[in-house]
Design a protein around this motif. Structure first.
Motif, PDB file in Angstrom:
ATOM      1  N   LEU A   1       5.600  27.193   0.790  1.00  0.00           N
ATOM      2  CA  LEU A   1       7.084  26.848   0.201  1.00  0.00           C
ATOM      3  C   LEU A   1       7.141  26.037  -0.822  1.00  0.00           C
ATOM      4  CD1 LEU A   1       9.175  26.123   3.662  1.00  0.00           C
ATOM      5  CD2 LEU A   1       9.158  28.131   1.956  1.00  0.00           C
ATOM      6  N   ARG A   2       7.715  26.196  -1.938  1.00  0.00           N
ATOM      7  CA  ARG A   2       7.798  25.477  -2.929  1.00  0.00           C
ATOM      8  C   ARG A   2       9.121  24.999  -3.503  1.00  0.00           C
ATOM      9  NH1 ARG A   2       3.822  23.781  -1.663  1.00  0.00           N
ATOM     10  NH2 ARG A   2       1.742  23.521  -2.502  1.00  0.00           N
TER      11      ARG A   2
ATOM     12  N   LEU B   1       0.459  22.018   1.209  1.00  0.00           N
ATOM     13  CA  LEU B   1      -0.162  23.338   1.914  1.00  0.00           C
ATOM     14  C   LEU B   1       0.308  24.378   0.966  1.00  0.00           C
ATOM     15  CD1 LEU B   1       0.425  23.187   5.746  1.00  0.00           C
ATOM     16  CD2 LEU B   1      -1.580  22.852   4.255  1.00  0.00           C
TER      17      LEU B   1
ATOM     18  N   GLU C   1       1.034  26.081  10.226  1.00  0.00           N
ATOM     19  CA  GLU C   1       0.797  24.868   9.331  1.00  0.00           C
ATOM     20  C   GLU C   1       0.219  23.734  10.026  1.00  0.00           C
ATOM     21  OE1 GLU C   1       4.313  25.287   6.017  1.00  0.00           O
ATOM     22  OE2 GLU C   1       5.006  24.863   7.972  1.00  0.00           O
TER      23      GLU C   1
ATOM     24  N   SER D   1      10.748  14.457   2.668  1.00  0.00           N
ATOM     25  CA  SER D   1       9.371  13.992   2.398  1.00  0.00           C
ATOM     26  C   SER D   1       9.252  14.340   0.800  1.00  0.00           C
ATOM     27  CB  SER D   1       8.304  14.767   2.999  1.00  0.00           C
ATOM     28  OG  SER D   1       8.427  14.386   4.369  1.00  0.00           O
ATOM     29  N   LEU D   2       9.447  15.370   0.403  1.00  0.00           N
ATOM     30  CA  LEU D   2       9.434  15.844  -1.045  1.00  0.00           C
ATOM     31  C   LEU D   2      10.226  14.898  -1.828  1.00  0.00           C
ATOM     32  CD1 LEU D   2       8.594  17.794  -3.297  1.00  0.00           C
ATOM     33  CD2 LEU D   2      10.322  19.304  -2.663  1.00  0.00           C
TER      34      LEU D   2
ATOM     35  N   LEU E   1       1.431  19.638  -7.559  1.00  0.00           N
ATOM     36  CA  LEU E   1       1.273  20.595  -6.193  1.00  0.00           C
ATOM     37  C   LEU E   1       2.084  21.801  -6.410  1.00  0.00           C
ATOM     38  CD1 LEU E   1       1.646  17.726  -3.662  1.00  0.00           C
ATOM     39  CD2 LEU E   1      -0.299  18.811  -4.228  1.00  0.00           C
ATOM     40  N   GLY E   2       2.663  21.814  -7.651  1.00  0.00           N
ATOM     41  CA  GLY E   2       3.559  23.329  -7.639  1.00  0.00           C
ATOM     42  C   GLY E   2       4.939  22.961  -7.459  1.00  0.00           C
ATOM     43  N   TYR E   3       5.609  21.873  -7.282  1.00  0.00           N
ATOM     44  CA  TYR E   3       6.902  21.651  -7.162  1.00  0.00           C
ATOM     45  C   TYR E   3       7.490  21.230  -8.454  1.00  0.00           C
ATOM     46  CZ  TYR E   3       5.926  20.950  -2.190  1.00  0.00           C
ATOM     47  OH  TYR E   3       5.319  21.317  -0.913  1.00  0.00           O
TER      48      TYR E   3
ATOM     49  N   LEU F   1      19.462  18.863  -6.566  1.00  0.00           N
ATOM     50  CA  LEU F   1      19.926  19.438  -5.359  1.00  0.00           C
ATOM     51  C   LEU F   1      20.213  17.932  -4.484  1.00  0.00           C
ATOM     52  CD1 LEU F   1      20.180  21.816  -3.327  1.00  0.00           C
ATOM     53  CD2 LEU F   1      17.940  21.372  -2.505  1.00  0.00           C
TER      54      LEU F   1
ATOM     55  N   PRO G   1      12.928  23.793  -2.977  1.00  0.00           N
ATOM     56  CA  PRO G   1      13.424  22.567  -2.549  1.00  0.00           C
ATOM     57  C   PRO G   1      14.643  23.173  -1.538  1.00  0.00           C
ATOM     58  CG  PRO G   1      13.589  22.168  -5.052  1.00  0.00           C
ATOM     59  CD  PRO G   1      13.036  23.656  -4.778  1.00  0.00           C
ATOM     60  N   PHE G   2      15.216  24.035  -1.763  1.00  0.00           N
ATOM     61  CA  PHE G   2      16.572  24.477  -0.849  1.00  0.00           C
ATOM     62  C   PHE G   2      15.907  25.058   0.311  1.00  0.00           C
ATOM     63  CE2 PHE G   2      20.154  27.146   0.170  1.00  0.00           C
ATOM     64  CZ  PHE G   2      21.164  26.122  -0.046  1.00  0.00           C
TER      65      PHE G   2
ATOM     66  N   LEU H   1      12.995  24.282   1.710  1.00  0.00           N
ATOM     67  CA  LEU H   1      12.520  23.044   2.458  1.00  0.00           C
ATOM     68  C   LEU H   1      13.587  22.513   3.179  1.00  0.00           C
ATOM     69  CD1 LEU H   1       9.681  21.752  -0.066  1.00  0.00           C
ATOM     70  CD2 LEU H   1       9.458  22.504   2.234  1.00  0.00           C
ATOM     71  N   LEU H   2      14.810  22.471   2.905  1.00  0.00           N
ATOM     72  CA  LEU H   2      15.850  21.782   3.298  1.00  0.00           C
ATOM     73  C   LEU H   2      15.975  22.279   4.643  1.00  0.00           C
ATOM     74  CD1 LEU H   2      17.842  19.531   2.181  1.00  0.00           C
ATOM     75  CD2 LEU H   2      19.328  21.511   1.407  1.00  0.00           C
ATOM     76  N   PHE H   3      15.694  23.439   5.006  1.00  0.00           N
ATOM     77  CA  PHE H   3      15.683  23.968   6.417  1.00  0.00           C
ATOM     78  C   PHE H   3      14.413  24.396   7.132  1.00  0.00           C
ATOM     79  CE2 PHE H   3      19.369  25.292   3.591  1.00  0.00           C
ATOM     80  CZ  PHE H   3      20.397  24.276   4.392  1.00  0.00           C
TER      81      PHE H   3
ATOM     82  N   VAL I   1      14.426  19.342  -7.188  1.00  0.00           N
ATOM     83  CA  VAL I   1      14.620  18.478  -6.262  1.00  0.00           C
ATOM     84  C   VAL I   1      15.707  17.426  -6.425  1.00  0.00           C
ATOM     85  CG1 VAL I   1      13.198  16.706  -4.614  1.00  0.00           C
ATOM     86  CG2 VAL I   1      12.062  18.755  -5.465  1.00  0.00           C
TER      87      VAL I   1
ATOM     88  N   ARG J   1      11.483  18.084   5.683  1.00  0.00           N
ATOM     89  CA  ARG J   1      10.538  18.170   4.882  1.00  0.00           C
ATOM     90  C   ARG J   1      11.031  18.106   3.290  1.00  0.00           C
ATOM     91  NH1 ARG J   1       7.178  23.607   6.739  1.00  0.00           N
ATOM     92  NH2 ARG J   1       6.154  23.162   4.797  1.00  0.00           N
ATOM     93  N   PHE J   2      12.359  18.313   3.176  1.00  0.00           N
ATOM     94  CA  PHE J   2      12.931  18.214   1.860  1.00  0.00           C
ATOM     95  C   PHE J   2      12.939  16.710   1.768  1.00  0.00           C
ATOM     96  CE2 PHE J   2      16.387  16.954  -0.805  1.00  0.00           C
ATOM     97  CZ  PHE J   2      16.312  17.869  -2.065  1.00  0.00           C
TER      98      PHE J   2
ATOM     99  N   LYS K   1      11.020  24.247   8.914  1.00  0.00           N
ATOM    100  CA  LYS K   1      10.449  23.088  10.259  1.00  0.00           C
ATOM    101  C   LYS K   1       8.934  23.761  10.021  1.00  0.00           C
ATOM    102  CE  LYS K   1      13.939  21.560  12.211  1.00  0.00           C
ATOM    103  NZ  LYS K   1      14.400  20.949  10.861  1.00  0.00           N
ATOM    104  N   GLU K   2       8.109  22.554  10.409  1.00  0.00           N
ATOM    105  CA  GLU K   2       6.577  22.928  10.447  1.00  0.00           C
ATOM    106  C   GLU K   2       6.432  23.985  11.455  1.00  0.00           C
ATOM    107  OE1 GLU K   2       4.379  19.283  10.675  1.00  0.00           O
ATOM    108  OE2 GLU K   2       2.593  20.500  11.486  1.00  0.00           O
TER     109      GLU K   2
ATOM    110  N   ASP L   1       2.068  13.882   6.559  1.00  0.00           N
ATOM    111  CA  ASP L   1       3.097  14.498   5.648  1.00  0.00           C
ATOM    112  C   ASP L   1       2.556  14.865   4.145  1.00  0.00           C
ATOM    113  OD1 ASP L   1       5.161  14.715   7.564  1.00  0.00           O
ATOM    114  OD2 ASP L   1       6.193  12.873   7.200  1.00  0.00           O
TER     115      ASP L   1
ATOM    116  N   LEU M   1       1.015  17.918   4.466  1.00  0.00           N
ATOM    117  CA  LEU M   1       2.128  19.259   4.704  1.00  0.00           C
ATOM    118  C   LEU M   1       2.510  19.620   3.588  1.00  0.00           C
ATOM    119  CD1 LEU M   1       3.670  20.927   6.774  1.00  0.00           C
ATOM    120  CD2 LEU M   1       5.338  19.012   6.976  1.00  0.00           C
ATOM    121  N   LEU M   2       2.966  18.563   2.613  1.00  0.00           N
ATOM    122  CA  LEU M   2       3.514  18.688   1.147  1.00  0.00           C
ATOM    123  C   LEU M   2       2.839  19.464   0.560  1.00  0.00           C
ATOM    124  CD1 LEU M   2       5.093  15.491  -0.220  1.00  0.00           C
ATOM    125  CD2 LEU M   2       6.451  17.740  -0.015  1.00  0.00           C
TER     126      LEU M   2
ATOM    127  N   TYR N   1      19.894  14.164   7.878  1.00  0.00           N
ATOM    128  CA  TYR N   1      19.080  15.369   7.980  1.00  0.00           C
ATOM    129  C   TYR N   1      18.249  15.533   6.642  1.00  0.00           C
ATOM    130  CZ  TYR N   1      18.400  20.294   8.294  1.00  0.00           C
ATOM    131  OH  TYR N   1      17.695  21.630   8.336  1.00  0.00           O
TER     132      TYR N   1
END
Lengths: 374, 246
Positions: free
Chosen positions: B109-110, B106, B124, A230-231, A245-247, A255, B112-113, B115-117, A252, A227-228, B119-120, B100, B103-104, A222
């Motif tokens: 959301l920045r 866009l 978006e 992908s990051l 990109l601002g991350y 975590l 990471p936590f 992003l863990l949950f 990351v 999306r996490f 959905k697109e 993807d 999507l990254l 999971y």
């Protein structure tokens, strides 16, 4: 999402793990006269392999998906093991050699009069579970926060992880540190009132280990699948680009690092319960390096590969050390070299017939290189 | 700083191992402006981009984006503030699909936590579809970005920049390695982008700069040598000497 990546089989592996441990557990409860009875020896081995598979899964999460080559992950495994070991030692109570209901044997032997403060509450199972999660996660959090925000990476980070586990090993070897010195913690009697030597407890523990490993596989899938994930892959392949990109790649990595440490720690706790001993040798740097080899052999960045690699290499180790004990390390080294040279994607790469994923070798004509994969 | 300024560098200097890469550089950009930066190799063009985006800290000088002092901020903070950067060498996330990658990028959301949950969302998805259309990569959406051609990667990266919705775009040599047709298409695309955003383009290709038809700043040895229309600048004898005349 990440349609082309090869960790999709993780749920299949999870189901197989549960089925296999179920079969072993039932087999171990058959009468000794039955030809398919699974011996206690094999049950202990299977429990050990599952615990190692958790460690391998933890390594694959950070190495395979975040590019952090950890050479110290056994530290989190051993810390989880010690947290569970503390509870198991307290469960012995007055049944120890010295018959002291309040102090574990090694403390009586050291003439300690009372429990050190960090042993308080360790006789409660929920406290043991909490320690098992919080201590490794806290250490991983602190270590990762310091390392990642200073942008320590690559071989330098690998060396620091080795230093971390080595330092812990030296500390745990000290009698005065309060964890049994070089003997570690052992002679456990029961867990939550269940006799650890009873075949029913063993069967139950093995099946629970299977469920936990399957759960960890699904959780990991999971984490890396969304999306996490992908990051995470973006950070692994082009860390500085993600910053523009601002991350914040350090967040990351932190975590996934802490998540991975927790999986390793749970593995350590399962190890102690089923193998019956934890000592500072578990912190040895070589153990962490072995875990990396399991992942490489199984297939880095595939999750299932880590589990398969851990089980197969350890099975090999068990057989090999029985026949030719002094040759094992050469065998392991040869295995690692052969994998690197001939199977860069490990056994998973071989099993799935995946084409090389290196971008330069993906021909532009192929619209969806791995699209046909189930 | 004057009211009509989006980005302002004043008296910026930076030295690497005794080499003065940027030397008392001053430059300002109005909101909505597109500026082309030219200059010979080593003139400090990329270092200037590094300073604006927080990759390099200047030794002295002030860098302001609106009212924010950029020298106090790191790359992610500057990116979130609305400055997007396209690198000389296209850097897309090769193992992820084109979709993807977008999507990254866009805006939104920045954490990471989170992003863990996450959905697109339908919104978006619509934004990505719009971007795919703009950069003409609709058919490539499910492909791994690593399999794209060089030109397609450049376009994908521009699409990622647009996804960030920055107020200011820094574009480093966007047409390097492109065919003539792609070069002209890229000039059109940048002009289109400039209708809603400010743009700074670093480029060697004179045909491309001419096609952009904007104010040009010539950098030389880390500071501004000349500034003005391309024709005016290219007739400047000092410019001819250091750059065009070679």
């Amino acid at each position: 999402m990440n349609a082309s990546l090869s960790f999709r089989g993780a749920s299949v592996t999870a189901v197989i793990v549960v089925l296999l441990t179920g079969v072993l557990a039932v087999g171990s409860l058959l009468p000794a006269s039955s030809p398919v009875q699974v011996s206690p020896f094999i049950m202990t081995l299977a429990g050990k392999y599952l615990a190692y598979a958790m460690l391998a899964l933890a390594v694959d999460l950070v190495w395979g998906f975040a590019g952090i080559l950890t050479l110290g992950h056994a530290a989190f495994f051993a810390l989880g093991g010690y947290a569970m070991g503390m509870y198991l030692v307290r469960e012995i109570g007055a049944r120890g050699v010295y018959g002291n209901a309040d102090l574990p044997d090694f403390m009586v032997f050291l003439s300690w009069k009372s429990l050190p403060w960090y042993w308080w509450g360790s006789d409660h199972f929920p406290v043991a579970l909490l320690l098992m999660l919080v201590v490794p996660a806290g250490l991983a959090g602190l270590f990762g926060w310091l390392a990642f925000r200073s942008r320590v990476s690559g071989v330098y980070l690998s060396i620091i992880t080795q230093a971390l586990t080595y330092a812990l090993m030296l500390a745990f070897f000290q009698n005065g540190f309060g964890f049994g010195g070089n003997n570690g913690l052992t002679d456990f009697k029961d867990i939550l009132g269940f006799d650890l030597h009873s075949p029913y407890t063993r069967a139950g523990m093995l099946f629970i280990s299977g469920l936990i490993l399957a759960g960890a596989l699904l959780a990991a899938r999971y984490v890396v699948g969304g999306r996490f994930g992908s990051l995470l892959i973006a950070v692994r392949d082009a860390e500085s680009r993600t910053r523009f990109l601002g991350y914040r790649p350090e967040q990351v990595k932190l975590l996934v690092w802490v998540f991975s440490a927790v999986i390793a720690a749970i593995g350590g706790a399962l190890y102690v319960i089923q193998v019956g001993i934890i000592n500072p040798g578990e912190f040895a740097p070589a153990n962490s390096i072995e875990a990396v080899i399991w992942v490489a052999v199984g297939g880095r960045g595939t999750l299932s590969g880590a589990v398969i690699g851990a089980i197969l290499v350890n099975l090999g180790k068990t057989l090999f050390t029985a026949w030719l004990p002094e040759m094992w390390l050469y065998g392991l080294g040869a295995l690692f070299m052969a994998t690197t040279l001939f199977l860069p994607q490990g056994l998973m790469g071989l099993m799935r017939h995946l084409p090389e994923k290196r971008p330069s070798e993906v021909t532009p004509e192929v619209t969806n290189p791995e699209g046909g994969e189930a | 700083m004057s009211a009509g300024t989006l980005l302002e560098l004043s008296h910026v200097s930076v030295t690497f191992d005794g080499f003065r890469a940027i030397n008392d550089l001053s430059l300002s950009l109005a909101p909505g402006e597109m500026r082309a930066i030219i200059g010979p190799n080593g003139a400090g063009k990329t270092t200037m981009m590094d300073i604006i985006t927080g990759k390099t800290r200047p030794d002295t000088g002030v860098v302001k984006f609106r009212e924010h002092d950029l020298t106090k901020l790191d790359e992610p903070a500057i990116a979130r503030m609305g400055i997007g950067r396209k690198f000389q060498k296209p850097t897309v996330f090769e193992e992820l699909t084109v979709r993807d990658n977008l999507l990254l990028s866009l805006k939104g959301l920045r954490s990471p936590f989170a992003l863990l949950f996450a959905k697109e969302t339908a919104e978006e998805k619509a934004r990505i579809d719009g971007l795919l259309h703009t950069i003409r990569l609709g058919r490539e959406a499910p492909r791994q970005a690593g399999g794209l051609s060089h030109g397609q990667k450049q376009w994908l990266e521009i699409g990622m920049l647009l996804g960030q919705e920055p107020d200011l775009l820094l574009v480093d040599e966007p047409v390097a390695g492109m065919t003539d047709a792609e070069t002209m298409e890229t000039a059109d695309l940048l002009r289109e982008i400039n209708q809603t955003r400010s743009v700074v383009v670093v480029e060697h290709d004179m045909e491309f700069v001419r096609a952009l038809d904007v104010k040009v700043t010539v950098l030389h040895e880390g500071s501004v040598l000349a500034e003005g229309e391309l024709d005016q600048v290219s007739n400047d004898p000092r410019v001819i000497e250091v750059y065009l005349g070679r």
